[in-house]
Motif scaffolding. Structure first.
Motif, PDB file in Angstrom:
ATOM      1  N   UNK A 284      39.602  40.042 -55.247  1.00 25.89           N
ATOM      2  CA  UNK A 284      40.315  41.289 -54.968  1.00 25.89           C
ATOM      3  C   UNK A 284      41.640  41.367 -55.717  1.00 25.89           C
ATOM      4  N   UNK A 285      42.410  40.285 -55.703  1.00 24.87           N
ATOM      5  CA  UNK A 285      43.707  40.289 -56.383  1.00 24.87           C
ATOM      6  C   UNK A 285      43.534  40.367 -57.897  1.00 24.87           C
ATOM      7  N   UNK A 286      42.501  39.696 -58.418  1.00 22.64           N
ATOM      8  CA  UNK A 286      42.254  39.731 -59.861  1.00 22.64           C
ATOM      9  C   UNK A 286      41.845  41.132 -60.299  1.00 22.64           C
ATOM     10  N   UNK A 287      40.990  41.794 -59.519  1.00 18.74           N
ATOM     11  CA  UNK A 287      40.549  43.156 -59.854  1.00 18.74           C
ATOM     12  C   UNK A 287      41.696  44.158 -59.745  1.00 18.74           C
ATOM     13  N   UNK A 288      42.614  43.928 -58.813  1.00 23.96           N
ATOM     14  CA  UNK A 288      43.745  44.854 -58.628  1.00 23.96           C
ATOM     15  C   UNK A 288      44.839  44.639 -59.660  1.00 23.96           C
ATOM     16  N   UNK A 289      44.738  43.583 -60.464  1.00 18.85           N
ATOM     17  CA  UNK A 289      45.760  43.315 -61.469  1.00 18.85           C
ATOM     18  C   UNK A 289      46.981  42.619 -60.914  1.00 18.85           C
ATOM     19  N   UNK A 290      46.846  41.986 -59.762  1.00 17.59           N
ATOM     20  CA  UNK A 290      47.978  41.315 -59.124  1.00 17.59           C
ATOM     21  C   UNK A 290      48.181  39.887 -59.615  1.00 17.59           C
ATOM     22  N   UNK A 291      47.347  39.420 -60.534  1.00 18.82           N
ATOM     23  CA  UNK A 291      47.433  38.040 -61.007  1.00 18.82           C
ATOM     24  C   UNK A 291      48.026  38.035 -62.410  1.00 18.82           C
ATOM     25  N   UNK A 292      49.091  37.280 -62.564  1.00 23.80           N
ATOM     26  CA  UNK A 292      49.742  37.140 -63.871  1.00 23.80           C
ATOM     27  C   UNK A 292      49.008  36.084 -64.692  1.00 23.80           C
TER      28      UNK A 292
END
Length: 187
Positions: A42-50
């Protein structure tokens, strides 16, 4: 035995409510790498991972030249290339711990490869075992509302026999002997 039904209900309700509270609390936790809880699909798809951060996710292999996995999160499907992956076949499942890189690929550190049938087998065996246990419970036990306990199905009062009381299946129980006629065979 507990003194009253209210006390019994309280003793049953407190652990159940506590367990439910822990489930809700765990669902509200956000990713925290210091506690080994890494961002996922979910975080990777939302772009929340640097880029440079670790992720933990799973997906289905869609290509094998450069291993590519298809990841579904929140009803959105993404594909990611995985570097340093072992030889895999399409349709296998990968569960991996990786670093998200600048070019959008995943550099695998640890991963588990599973065949698609393994999850189905695991759930099928679990369902069969659960049904077997339920069948045994329903055939060998009954609920006694007077004592608010499950008791063996053969018991009528819910009371257990005293330790020194012989039961019907007790081999040491004295059984009346059939009379024998005088002596050996046929006679």
């Amino acid at each position: 035995m507990l003194a009253s039904r209210r006390m019994l209900l309280l003793v049953l309700a407190v652990p159940a409510i506590t367990l439910f509270g822990f489930f809700v609390w765990h669902g509200t936790l956000s990713p925290d790498p210091t506690r080994n809880h890494y961002p996922g699909e979910d975080e990777l798809a939302a772009g929340d991972v640097e880029p440079g951060n670790h992720v933990s996710l799973s997906g289905t292999v869609t290509a094998t030249d450069l291993v590519t996995i298809q990841v579904t999160s929140a009803h959105v499907t993404h594909e990611y290339a995985v570097r340093d992956a072992p030889d895999v076949d399409e349709v296998q499942q990968l569960r991996l711990f990786a670093t998200y890189t600048d070019d959008g690929t995943l550099e695998a550190h640890e991963l588990v490869v599973r065949h698609a049938w393994e999850a189905t087998y695991m759930y099928a065996v679990s369902i069969v075992a659960a049904l077997w246990i339920l069948a045994r419970i329903f055939t060998q036990w009954r609920f006694d509302p007077r004592s608010v306990l499950f008791v063996p199905a053969s018991s009528t009062t819910g009371e257990r026999p005293a330790a020194d009381t012989p039961t019907a299946n007790d081999p040491t129980r004295d059984e009346p002997q059939a009379p024998t006629s005088g002596g050996g065979r046929g006679g």
